[in-house]
Scaffold this active site. Structure first.
Site, PDB file in Angstrom:
ATOM      1  N   HIS A  76      82.449  38.041  19.472  1.00  0.00           N
ATOM      2  CA  HIS A  76      81.604  39.203  19.777  1.00  0.00           C
ATOM      3  C   HIS A  76      81.093  39.843  18.470  1.00  0.00           C
ATOM      4  O   HIS A  76      79.924  40.214  18.360  1.00  0.00           O
ATOM      5  CB  HIS A  76      82.406  40.274  20.522  1.00  0.00           C
ATOM      6  N   GLN A 104      79.224  40.006  38.685  1.00  0.00           N
ATOM      7  CA  GLN A 104      79.186  38.613  38.210  1.00  0.00           C
ATOM      8  C   GLN A 104      80.518  37.905  38.408  1.00  0.00           C
ATOM      9  O   GLN A 104      80.664  36.748  38.024  1.00  0.00           O
ATOM     10  CB  GLN A 104      78.748  38.543  36.753  1.00  0.00           C
ATOM     11  N   GLU A 161      76.221  31.224  22.153  1.00  0.00           N
ATOM     12  CA  GLU A 161      76.032  29.853  22.667  1.00  0.00           C
ATOM     13  C   GLU A 161      77.282  29.346  23.377  1.00  0.00           C
ATOM     14  O   GLU A 161      77.247  28.334  24.054  1.00  0.00           O
ATOM     15  CB  GLU A 161      75.667  28.909  21.507  1.00  0.00           C
TER      16      GLU A 161
HETATM   17  P1  AMP Z   1      81.671  38.459  27.181  1.00  0.00           P
HETATM   18  O1  AMP Z   1      82.332  39.706  26.701  1.00  0.00           O
HETATM   19  O2  AMP Z   1      82.604  37.331  27.415  1.00  0.00           O
HETATM   20  O3  AMP Z   1      80.721  38.716  28.331  1.00  0.00           O
HETATM   21  O4  AMP Z   1      80.755  37.970  25.986  1.00  0.00           O
HETATM   22  C1  AMP Z   1      79.786  38.807  25.441  1.00  0.00           C
HETATM   23  C2  AMP Z   1      78.893  38.000  24.537  1.00  0.00           C
HETATM   24  O5  AMP Z   1      79.661  37.406  23.496  1.00  0.00           O
HETATM   25  C3  AMP Z   1      78.217  36.843  25.289  1.00  0.00           C
HETATM   26  O6  AMP Z   1      76.885  36.721  24.809  1.00  0.00           O
HETATM   27  C4  AMP Z   1      79.049  35.662  24.884  1.00  0.00           C
HETATM   28  O7  AMP Z   1      78.361  34.432  24.927  1.00  0.00           O
HETATM   29  C5  AMP Z   1      79.412  36.026  23.461  1.00  0.00           C
HETATM   30  N1  AMP Z   1      80.611  35.299  23.037  1.00  0.00           N
HETATM   31  C6  AMP Z   1      81.783  35.220  23.700  1.00  0.00           C
HETATM   32  N2  AMP Z   1      82.643  34.416  23.044  1.00  0.00           N
HETATM   33  C7  AMP Z   1      81.980  33.988  21.926  1.00  0.00           C
HETATM   34  C8  AMP Z   1      82.315  33.120  20.839  1.00  0.00           C
HETATM   35  N3  AMP Z   1      83.514  32.534  20.754  1.00  0.00           N
HETATM   36  N4  AMP Z   1      81.393  32.907  19.887  1.00  0.00           N
HETATM   37  C9  AMP Z   1      80.162  33.488  19.963  1.00  0.00           C
HETATM   38  N5  AMP Z   1      79.788  34.313  20.956  1.00  0.00           N
HETATM   39  C10 AMP Z   1      80.680  34.554  21.929  1.00  0.00           C
END
Ligand code: AMP
Length: 292
Positions: free
Chosen positions: A36, A60, A158
């Site tokens: 993040h 979701q 990604e």
């Molecule tokens: P989430 O909190 O899981 O909804 O993720 C929020 C954002 O962080 C989304 O755009 C995810 O794709 C991104 N994200 C989550 N894990 C990673 C990671 N390991 N590397 C890069 N971006 C991430």
């Protein structure tokens, strides 16, 4: 960094941004990790007015246990964002995002607010069949956040490759003048893609989880050796993942990186993404790599 929990506080802080300045948005569901924070840092490289949202979006989730168990740790998230230098955090309640929804069950919220987005078959494979309604819920919350924050740029990982493609699609479909930027997956030193769900793994599961990325990475070597059809390759990768008894594969798929349709035959120059979802114990993990 300022934290706003209501839209009215949020709007009054946003109104103080000088005209002409660019705004970046980084939507998250919290329990923040370095993945993040890499999005936030990319945002801050574009503009100091990088806004982060933390909202565990009920629409979701297609599994109420998953929603209930999703980690929530606002205090430490705020500390991480402060040390990163984010401009503003919006951590709203469900009622701020979906007014008039508090009296209805989560599943009804999805239905009532659902304004189906034409996802152009991008949700047909990969996560789509296993998480009915998930991408509609993602499209719903992201467009709501676009309307609230009105950013010039929005950053997504990604790691959620299909989500990134769908957000690009919806951004175009709804004519948002927003540049959607994909940020490479941040991994633990042993290769596991960082995820808020990783903290739900016990130590044996955490060890086993390494085999997901390890097996994905072997696909490139197998390809170079030659002789594998796409179907044979996914079957082989799936087998390799499941050599760890704690891992149970839900799918391993080769998808065209742009259309997200299955790749049935190799064709030169085609960008191909190898995507996986696997249960590690009871924790569902996803990952993907681009075949090279
Ligand atoms: P989430 O909190 O899981 O909804 O993720 C929020 C954002 O962080 C989304 O755009 C995810 O794709 C991104 N994200 C989550 N894990 C990673 C990671 N390991 N590397 C890069 N971006 C991430």
């Amino acid at each position: 960094m300022i934290t706003a929990t209501t839209l009215s506080d949020f709007n009054s802080i946003m109104a103080q941004i000088p005209k002409g300045e660019k705004i970046c948005l980084v939507p998250t569901m919290g329990a923040l990790h370095q993945g993040h924070l890499s999005l936030v840092k990319e945002g801050l490289a574009i503009t100091p007015y990088t806004v982060v949202t933390i909202f565990v979006n009920p629409t979701q989730f297609n599994d109420s246990n998953d929603l209930a168990n999703y980690p929530r740790e606002l205090e430490s998230d705020i500390a991480k964002l402060e040390s990163c230098g984010a401009f503003l955090l919006l951590a709203p309640s469900k009622d701020e995002i979906y007014p008039h929804s508090s009296a209805v069950a989560e599943s009804e919220v999805r239905v009532r607010h659902k304004e189906p987005f034409d996802l152009d078959r991008l949700d047909r494979f990969g996560e789509g069949p296993f998480r009915p309604g998930h991408f509609q819920g993602v499209a719903q919350v992201v467009t709501r956040l676009f309307d609230i924050v009105k950013p010039h740029y929005a950053l997504f990982g990604e790691k959620d490759f299909q989500q990134l493609a769908i957000i690009k699609r919806v951004t175009k479909l709804r004519n948002y003048n927003i540049t959607v930027i994909g940020v490479p997956t941040v991994r633990e030193p042993d290769g596991l893609a960082m995820s808020s769900r990783n903290q739900l793994l016990n130590s044996a599961e955490r060890k086993a989880s390494i085999n997901i990325f390890k097996s994905l990475s072997e696909a490139n070597t197998l390809l170079k050796e030659g002789g594998y059809s796409p179907k044979e390759l996914t079957t082989e990768i799936s087998k390799r993942v499941e050599t760890e008894p704690l891992l149970k594969v839900e799918y391993v798929e080769l998808l065209d990186s742009h259309t997200l349709q299955p790749v049935e035959e190799w064709s030169k120059g085609q960008d191909v993404q190898l995507c996986i979802a696997a249960y590690c114990g009871t924790v569902r993990l996803i990952d993907n790599i681009k075949l090279s």
